[in-house]
Design an enzyme around this catalytic site. Sequence first.
Site, PDB file in Angstrom:
ATOM      1  N   GLY A  46       0.844  -1.203   0.000  1.00 44.40           N
ATOM      2  CA  GLY A  46       0.000   0.000   0.000  1.00 44.40           C
ATOM      3  C   GLY A  46       0.871   1.241   0.000  1.00 44.40           C
ATOM      4  O   GLY A  46       0.661   2.182   0.770  1.00 44.40           O
ATOM      5  N   ALA A  47       1.891   1.250  -0.892  1.00 46.95           N
ATOM      6  CA  ALA A  47       2.997   2.211  -0.800  1.00 46.95           C
ATOM      7  C   ALA A  47       2.826   3.480  -1.629  1.00 46.95           C
ATOM      8  O   ALA A  47       3.719   4.314  -1.646  1.00 46.95           O
ATOM      9  CB  ALA A  47       4.293   1.526  -1.255  1.00 46.95           C
ATOM     10  N   PHE A  56      -0.719   7.080   4.056  1.00 50.25           N
ATOM     11  CA  PHE A  56       0.231   6.665   5.083  1.00 50.25           C
ATOM     12  C   PHE A  56       1.302   5.721   4.540  1.00 50.25           C
ATOM     13  O   PHE A  56       2.433   5.712   5.030  1.00 50.25           O
ATOM     14  CB  PHE A  56      -0.503   5.995   6.252  1.00 50.25           C
ATOM     15  CG  PHE A  56      -1.211   6.972   7.142  1.00 50.25           C
ATOM     16  CD1 PHE A  56      -0.494   7.825   7.971  1.00 50.25           C
ATOM     17  CD2 PHE A  56      -2.599   7.056   7.151  1.00 50.25           C
ATOM     18  CE1 PHE A  56      -1.144   8.735   8.805  1.00 50.25           C
ATOM     19  CE2 PHE A  56      -3.256   7.957   7.977  1.00 50.25           C
ATOM     20  CZ  PHE A  56      -2.529   8.802   8.805  1.00 50.25           C
ATOM     21  N   ALA A  68      -5.761   0.177   1.884  1.00 48.29           N
ATOM     22  CA  ALA A  68      -7.139   0.630   2.098  1.00 48.29           C
ATOM     23  C   ALA A  68      -7.869   0.299   0.819  1.00 48.29           C
ATOM     24  O   ALA A  68      -7.580   0.866  -0.228  1.00 48.29           O
ATOM     25  CB  ALA A  68      -7.186   2.120   2.394  1.00 48.29           C
ATOM     26  N   TYR A  83     -17.872   4.557  12.741  1.00 47.88           N
ATOM     27  CA  TYR A  83     -16.493   4.118  12.542  1.00 47.88           C
ATOM     28  C   TYR A  83     -16.115   2.992  13.514  1.00 47.88           C
ATOM     29  O   TYR A  83     -16.232   1.809  13.188  1.00 47.88           O
ATOM     30  CB  TYR A  83     -15.478   5.292  12.596  1.00 47.88           C
ATOM     31  CG  TYR A  83     -14.176   4.833  11.988  1.00 47.88           C
ATOM     32  CD1 TYR A  83     -13.896   5.047  10.640  1.00 47.88           C
ATOM     33  CD2 TYR A  83     -13.266   4.069  12.727  1.00 47.88           C
ATOM     34  CE1 TYR A  83     -12.748   4.530  10.054  1.00 47.88           C
ATOM     35  CE2 TYR A  83     -12.112   3.549  12.152  1.00 47.88           C
ATOM     36  CZ  TYR A  83     -11.864   3.788  10.823  1.00 47.88           C
ATOM     37  OH  TYR A  83     -10.737   3.258  10.251  1.00 47.88           O
ATOM     38  N   THR A 128      -7.636  11.478   3.054  1.00 49.86           N
ATOM     39  CA  THR A 128      -7.061  10.595   2.032  1.00 49.86           C
ATOM     40  C   THR A 128      -8.221  10.152   1.149  1.00 49.86           C
ATOM     41  O   THR A 128      -9.386  10.433   1.453  1.00 49.86           O
ATOM     42  CB  THR A 128      -6.382   9.340   2.632  1.00 49.86           C
ATOM     43  OG1 THR A 128      -7.366   8.560   3.302  1.00 49.86           O
ATOM     44  CG2 THR A 128      -5.251   9.686   3.600  1.00 49.86           C
TER      45      THR A 128
END
Length: 396
Positions: A47-48, A52, A139, A234, A274
């Site tokens: 997830g780069a 984050f 995500a 959440y 994000t």
Amino acid sequence: MIIEPRMRGFICVTSHPDGCAQSVRNQIEYVQSKGEIDGPKKVLVIGASTGFGLASRIAAAFGSDAATIGVFFEKPPVEGKPGSPGWYNSAAFEAEAYQAGLYAKSVNGDAFSNEIKRQTLDLIKADLGQVDLVIYSLASPVRLHPVTGVLHRSVLKPIGATYTNKTVDFHTGVVTDISIAPCQDDDIANTVAVMGGEDWAMWIDALKAENLLAPGVKTVAYSYIGPSLTEAVYRKGTIGRAKDHLEASAFSISDSLKSIDGQALVSVNKALVTQASSAIPVIPLYISLLYKIMKEKGIHEGCIEQIQRLYQDRLYTGEAIPTDDKGRIRIDDWEMRDDVQEQVAALWQQATTESLAEIGDLEGYRKDFLNLFGFDFAGVDYKADSDEMIDIPSIS
Ligand code: NAD
Ligand code: NA
């Protein structure tokens, strides 16, 4: 071509290569301004390409000269149509890394699949031997399960009862009430399958089975808690169940790493704009009030400030890693301060379409949102032609 932001619903369907490159350079400069971290040397980030995960890759590379392999799922450009922001971020990251003499390679595809895991393992084996840090920062709204073949879809819903609260359309600034019906039977299990810890554990098992984890390896996944205001949708909603599962997975993964003295941890991060968080109802209103208060107090951070602090003050101090009573690293500590939360809760009561521009930081929200797609950066000439056909050096 000249590229402008084009909105469709809550997302932007264009992105700007030069702006994304500027974003990466800004993050590199920030990390360098904070000095060297006695940190990781060979890092895998799953997830780069944005948020984050991108910050984790940049902080490792430019904070402690780490070699990095980044895994992500991004769209390459086609003639006349820009690629996704994470594509351009990764292209810019690799170019900067090479200029600095750092190893950087990337794998683009579905991290949940066996194929992408295989490709990544082979790359580590060939180039790095072992890794000493694995960041898990996916995500995603969907996961095709590699064993069962079931396509799981995550949902963002309350459990048990309808939740009603204020929300803002951050494009227009209009504040309205929103009601979200409770989830259905399979929604919890599906959301846990996508955003829980099963895939994290699969990655670590696969890496360990082929001896690709260095002695003392650390692996970190990211979680969120947030205030009571957003709890129903959440932390006590479907996504919260997935985060509970992710946090529990840290303990079982740690057990599996005992023989190599490794450790799995969850870091609870701050609420930030994000692509993932702007799609969650109610959260944008909370973030716009939170930003206002945290900026006034001089304690606002973005992804890169959060992750730089995670490495420097938590993971790589040379001392035991400080955690809360549930074993979690807390870099949401400033967000969750009593004075911050009391002021946000008071503003929440007052928030209306008329008052929000004044009491909240809608401008900051919008700027951060545009920045995600490479727009609204100082130092970028948005009127100039830019080349959308940018390659990621290690991929093409
Ligand atoms: P993001 O959308 O910016 O990043 C997601 C990354 O996952 C991207 O690199 C994307 O390419 C990659 N990805 C998505 N699906 C993939 C797939 N199938 N295969 C390979 N790569 C894939 O999200 P983010 O906000 O940085 O979130 C990362 C983590 O941080 C999540 O666990 C999130 O819950 C957590 N977190 C976010 C916030 C927040 O406010 N944004 C706060 C605390 C914790
Ligand atoms: Na990420």
